[in-house]
Design a protein around this motif. Structure first.
Motif, PDB file in Angstrom:
ATOM      1  N   MET A  61      -4.105   4.137  -5.806  1.00 35.34           N
ATOM      2  CA  MET A  61      -2.811   4.753  -5.479  1.00 35.34           C
ATOM      3  C   MET A  61      -2.063   3.893  -4.470  1.00 35.34           C
ATOM      4  O   MET A  61      -2.594   3.543  -3.421  1.00 35.34           O
ATOM      5  CB  MET A  61      -3.013   6.152  -4.913  1.00 35.34           C
ATOM      6  N   TYR A  62      -0.834   3.513  -4.779  1.00 39.40           N
ATOM      7  CA  TYR A  62       0.012   2.731  -3.887  1.00 39.40           C
ATOM      8  C   TYR A  62       0.920   3.724  -3.166  1.00 39.40           C
ATOM      9  O   TYR A  62       1.881   4.224  -3.734  1.00 39.40           O
ATOM     10  CB  TYR A  62       0.836   1.732  -4.703  1.00 39.40           C
ATOM     11  N   ASN A  63       0.590   4.054  -1.922  1.00 38.66           N
ATOM     12  CA  ASN A  63       1.248   5.176  -1.239  1.00 38.66           C
ATOM     13  C   ASN A  63       2.153   4.729  -0.098  1.00 38.66           C
ATOM     14  O   ASN A  63       2.132   5.298   0.990  1.00 38.66           O
ATOM     15  CB  ASN A  63       0.196   6.168  -0.727  1.00 38.66           C
ATOM     16  N   GLU A  64       2.964   3.709  -0.358  1.00 35.60           N
ATOM     17  CA  GLU A  64       3.938   3.286   0.638  1.00 35.60           C
ATOM     18  C   GLU A  64       5.130   2.636  -0.061  1.00 35.60           C
ATOM     19  O   GLU A  64       5.038   2.243  -1.229  1.00 35.60           O
ATOM     20  CB  GLU A  64       3.313   2.298   1.630  1.00 35.60           C
ATOM     21  N   PRO A  65       6.249   2.549   0.648  1.00 38.13           N
ATOM     22  CA  PRO A  65       7.397   1.839   0.067  1.00 38.13           C
ATOM     23  C   PRO A  65       7.055   0.368  -0.157  1.00 38.13           C
ATOM     24  O   PRO A  65       6.201  -0.205   0.522  1.00 38.13           O
ATOM     25  CB  PRO A  65       8.490   1.999   1.130  1.00 38.13           C
ATOM     26  N   ILE A  66       7.733  -0.243  -1.097  1.00 41.89           N
ATOM     27  CA  ILE A  66       7.570  -1.670  -1.371  1.00 41.89           C
ATOM     28  C   ILE A  66       8.764  -2.397  -0.743  1.00 41.89           C
ATOM     29  O   ILE A  66       9.884  -2.350  -1.266  1.00 41.89           O
ATOM     30  CB  ILE A  66       7.513  -1.938  -2.890  1.00 41.89           C
ATOM     31  N   PHE A  67       8.539  -3.033   0.402  1.00 38.65           N
ATOM     32  CA  PHE A  67       9.620  -3.727   1.110  1.00 38.65           C
ATOM     33  C   PHE A  67       9.801  -5.132   0.544  1.00 38.65           C
ATOM     34  O   PHE A  67       8.834  -5.785   0.122  1.00 38.65           O
ATOM     35  CB  PHE A  67       9.318  -3.786   2.608  1.00 38.65           C
ATOM     36  N   LEU A  68      11.047  -5.607   0.583  1.00 41.05           N
ATOM     37  CA  LEU A  68      11.408  -6.850  -0.100  1.00 41.05           C
ATOM     38  C   LEU A  68      12.231  -7.762   0.797  1.00 41.05           C
ATOM     39  O   LEU A  68      13.073  -7.294   1.569  1.00 41.05           O
ATOM     40  CB  LEU A  68      12.219  -6.528  -1.360  1.00 41.05           C
TER      41      LEU A  68
ATOM     42  N   ILE B 263       7.866  -9.438  -2.104  1.00 48.16           N
ATOM     43  CA  ILE B 263       7.283  -8.258  -1.469  1.00 48.16           C
ATOM     44  C   ILE B 263       6.645  -8.661  -0.143  1.00 48.16           C
ATOM     45  O   ILE B 263       5.948  -9.677  -0.054  1.00 48.16           O
ATOM     46  CB  ILE B 263       6.249  -7.607  -2.401  1.00 48.16           C
ATOM     47  N   THR B 264       6.882  -7.854   0.899  1.00 51.60           N
ATOM     48  CA  THR B 264       6.442  -8.235   2.251  1.00 51.60           C
ATOM     49  C   THR B 264       5.308  -7.380   2.802  1.00 51.60           C
ATOM     50  O   THR B 264       4.814  -7.675   3.893  1.00 51.60           O
ATOM     51  CB  THR B 264       7.620  -8.153   3.239  1.00 51.60           C
ATOM     52  N   ASN B 265       4.882  -6.333   2.096  1.00 52.41           N
ATOM     53  CA  ASN B 265       3.889  -5.423   2.674  1.00 52.41           C
ATOM     54  C   ASN B 265       2.910  -4.959   1.605  1.00 52.41           C
ATOM     55  O   ASN B 265       3.164  -5.088   0.393  1.00 52.41           O
ATOM     56  CB  ASN B 265       4.572  -4.194   3.283  1.00 52.41           C
ATOM     57  N   GLY B 266       1.794  -4.403   2.071  1.00 53.68           N
ATOM     58  CA  GLY B 266       0.848  -3.764   1.170  1.00 53.68           C
ATOM     59  C   GLY B 266       0.054  -4.739   0.322  1.00 53.68           C
ATOM     60  O   GLY B 266       0.089  -5.958   0.529  1.00 53.68           O
TER      61      GLY B 266
ATOM     62  N   ILE C 220       8.681   8.184   6.134  1.00 52.77           N
ATOM     63  CA  ILE C 220       7.308   8.632   6.365  1.00 52.77           C
ATOM     64  C   ILE C 220       6.697   9.014   5.019  1.00 52.77           C
ATOM     65  O   ILE C 220       7.235   9.847   4.292  1.00 52.77           O
ATOM     66  CB  ILE C 220       7.288   9.831   7.328  1.00 52.77           C
ATOM     67  N   VAL C 221       5.563   8.380   4.702  1.00 49.51           N
ATOM     68  CA  VAL C 221       4.845   8.644   3.458  1.00 49.51           C
ATOM     69  C   VAL C 221       3.391   8.932   3.799  1.00 49.51           C
ATOM     70  O   VAL C 221       2.737   8.110   4.457  1.00 49.51           O
ATOM     71  CB  VAL C 221       4.942   7.442   2.492  1.00 49.51           C
ATOM     72  N   ASP C 222       2.909  10.100   3.392  1.00 49.08           N
ATOM     73  CA  ASP C 222       1.520  10.498   3.671  1.00 49.08           C
ATOM     74  C   ASP C 222       1.176  10.365   5.150  1.00 49.08           C
ATOM     75  O   ASP C 222       0.094   9.894   5.515  1.00 49.08           O
ATOM     76  CB  ASP C 222       0.545   9.668   2.832  1.00 49.08           C
ATOM     77  N   GLY C 223       2.132  10.740   6.017  1.00 52.84           N
ATOM     78  CA  GLY C 223       1.904  10.711   7.447  1.00 52.84           C
ATOM     79  C   GLY C 223       2.064   9.353   8.092  1.00 52.84           C
ATOM     80  O   GLY C 223       2.005   9.240   9.319  1.00 52.84           O
ATOM     81  N   LYS C 224       2.303   8.303   7.319  1.00 50.55           N
ATOM     82  CA  LYS C 224       2.481   6.953   7.865  1.00 50.55           C
ATOM     83  C   LYS C 224       3.965   6.639   7.949  1.00 50.55           C
ATOM     84  O   LYS C 224       4.687   6.759   6.965  1.00 50.55           O
ATOM     85  CB  LYS C 224       1.765   5.932   6.980  1.00 50.55           C
ATOM     86  N   ALA C 225       4.427   6.237   9.133  1.00 49.03           N
ATOM     87  CA  ALA C 225       5.847   5.987   9.367  1.00 49.03           C
ATOM     88  C   ALA C 225       6.146   4.494   9.276  1.00 49.03           C
ATOM     89  O   ALA C 225       5.402   3.656   9.810  1.00 49.03           O
ATOM     90  CB  ALA C 225       6.263   6.521  10.719  1.00 49.03           C
TER      91      ALA C 225
ATOM     92  N   VAL D 238       4.571   7.506  -5.317  1.00 47.81           N
ATOM     93  CA  VAL D 238       4.950   8.320  -4.150  1.00 47.81           C
ATOM     94  C   VAL D 238       5.799   9.486  -4.650  1.00 47.81           C
ATOM     95  O   VAL D 238       6.865   9.275  -5.224  1.00 47.81           O
ATOM     96  CB  VAL D 238       5.723   7.484  -3.112  1.00 47.81           C
ATOM     97  N   ASP D 239       5.326  10.703  -4.416  1.00 45.18           N
ATOM     98  CA  ASP D 239       6.045  11.892  -4.903  1.00 45.18           C
ATOM     99  C   ASP D 239       6.992  12.468  -3.857  1.00 45.18           C
ATOM    100  O   ASP D 239       8.114  12.860  -4.171  1.00 45.18           O
ATOM    101  CB  ASP D 239       5.055  12.967  -5.345  1.00 45.18           C
ATOM    102  N   THR D 240       6.530  12.549  -2.610  1.00 48.82           N
ATOM    103  CA  THR D 240       7.347  13.117  -1.534  1.00 48.82           C
ATOM    104  C   THR D 240       7.351  12.168  -0.347  1.00 48.82           C
ATOM    105  O   THR D 240       6.406  11.395  -0.132  1.00 48.82           O
ATOM    106  CB  THR D 240       6.822  14.487  -1.078  1.00 48.82           C
ATOM    107  N   TYR D 241       8.430  12.235   0.435  1.00 49.53           N
ATOM    108  CA  TYR D 241       8.573  11.381   1.599  1.00 49.53           C
ATOM    109  C   TYR D 241       9.565  12.036   2.536  1.00 49.53           C
ATOM    110  O   TYR D 241      10.314  12.945   2.147  1.00 49.53           O
ATOM    111  CB  TYR D 241       9.036   9.976   1.193  1.00 49.53           C
ATOM    112  N   GLN D 242       9.586  11.584   3.784  1.00 46.85           N
ATOM    113  CA  GLN D 242      10.506  12.118   4.787  1.00 46.85           C
ATOM    114  C   GLN D 242      11.302  10.966   5.399  1.00 46.85           C
ATOM    115  O   GLN D 242      10.805   9.842   5.509  1.00 46.85           O
ATOM    116  CB  GLN D 242       9.750  12.866   5.904  1.00 46.85           C
TER     117      GLN D 242
END
Length: 320
Positions: free
Chosen positions: A1-8, A51-54, A282-287, A302-306
């Motif tokens: 599961m890839y549970n974070e945004p994909i930054f570019l 891609i810069t993260n993950g 914020i995704v799965d508690g990680k900001a 990722v289904d939900t995020y804040q």
């Protein structure tokens, strides 16, 4: 599961009309004196974003699309290329007057997967700035005659613009971004441009740029049609979302965040550009801290995020 945004990170393009605002306004480390475009969310081979993260850090968005289709809810037998391309353009001078083909012409003539329908959100504009949007010819014969005779003032429709304006530019529309305008462009992932007029400019070697008049006249919509599109606004918590356009190829929103909000992703994946301010996603508690000039994809996994902060975003996704 890839549970974070994909930054570019963007890919930059040198243009005769480009300037330095991508550095001064967005703090990018631009490589050229005349940097005209930042391809900020791109899987196009002429300028893929990195891609810069993950787990995929260092790979391109094109790599992710082809090798990790589950991040985009892409079926295993889907061999199409990544559908959209997001750019920021700095028009320190007038862009050439141009037109783009539709999918059918692009595939039959250029052997490319997509034509080019696009739209512009004006990030900033000098006082008195204008775009060219459409033409006044009533028949294709009249269009060809006015082009041949160089009657540009009679032919071209000029429209004033200011920051916050939105313009939808279907394929077949003659157009140009004017001097002093910075835009965020959402478009099909295509690099096909037919140049109609370039103000007789020359490059550093004294050469004029190539025009493509036969193809341009063939693909231009005659007479010009100004598109209609419904816009709507909705508020969820601290987020005011304005839908700018939804049409055949993409849906585009402007999001204005003031505070906190929780969202459920309502598309296979979202493309997000931060155009003002600072916030956190914020995704799965990680900001993840985000600010003006950042761009990322919220993947299908990722289904939900804040969101929390004060920022403005341009958000898009491809139409099914």
């Amino acid at each position: 599961m890839y549970n974070e945004p994909i930054f570019l990170n963007p890919a930059f393009q040198e243009r005769i009309w480009g300037g330095k605002k991508l550095k001064t306004e967005y703090n990018y480390d631009i490589p050229y004196e005349h940097t005209g475009e930042a391809w900020v969310i791109s899987a196009h081979p002429n300028g893929p974003s990195i891609i810069t993260n993950g787990p995929l850090a260092g790979k391109t968005l094109k790599d992710a699309w082809e090798q990790k289709g589950e991040l985009f809810n892409k079926a295993a037998d889907n061999n199409e290329v990544y559908p959209l391309l997001i750019k920021i353009l700095d028009a320190a001078n007038d862009l050439s007057v141009q037109v783009h083909p539709d999918d059918t012409y692009a595939r039959e003539v250029e052997k490319q997967p997509y034509g080019k329908t696009e739209c512009w959100y004006v990030l900033s504009a000098d006082a008195g700035a204008e775009i060219i949007f459409g033409h006044h010819a009533q028949t294709r014969e009249e269009l060809e005659q006015m082009v041949d005779e160089g009657k540009w003032d009679e032919l071209l429709r000029r429209v004033p613009v200011k920051a916050g304006d939105f313009v939808y530019v279907p394929s077949g529309t003659i157009h140009a971004i004017g001097k002093g305008i910075v835009i965020l462009e959402t478009q099909q992932s295509s690099d096909i441009t037919y140049r109609v007029y370039d103000y007789d400019r020359t490059d550093a070697q004294g050469n004029t740029r190539e025009l493509h008049l036969d193809a341009a006249i063939e693909v231009t919509t005659v007479p010009h049609q100004t598109p209609n599109y419904d816009q709507l606004e909705e508020v969820t918590g601290g987020l005011k979302a304005k839908r700018l356009v939804t049409e055949k190829y993409f849906t585009v929103y402007h999001w204005d965040l003031d505070g906190a909000t929780e969202k459920e992703k309502d598309a296979d994946f979202l493309q997000v550009s931060v155009v003002e301010g600072k916030a956190k996603i914020i995704v799965d508690g990680k900001a993840f801290a985000i600010e003006k000039g950042d761009h990322f994809v919220i993947p299908a996994t990722v289904d939900t995020y804040q969101f929390n902060g004060q920022a403005e975003f341009l958000v898009s996704y491809p139409s099914k």
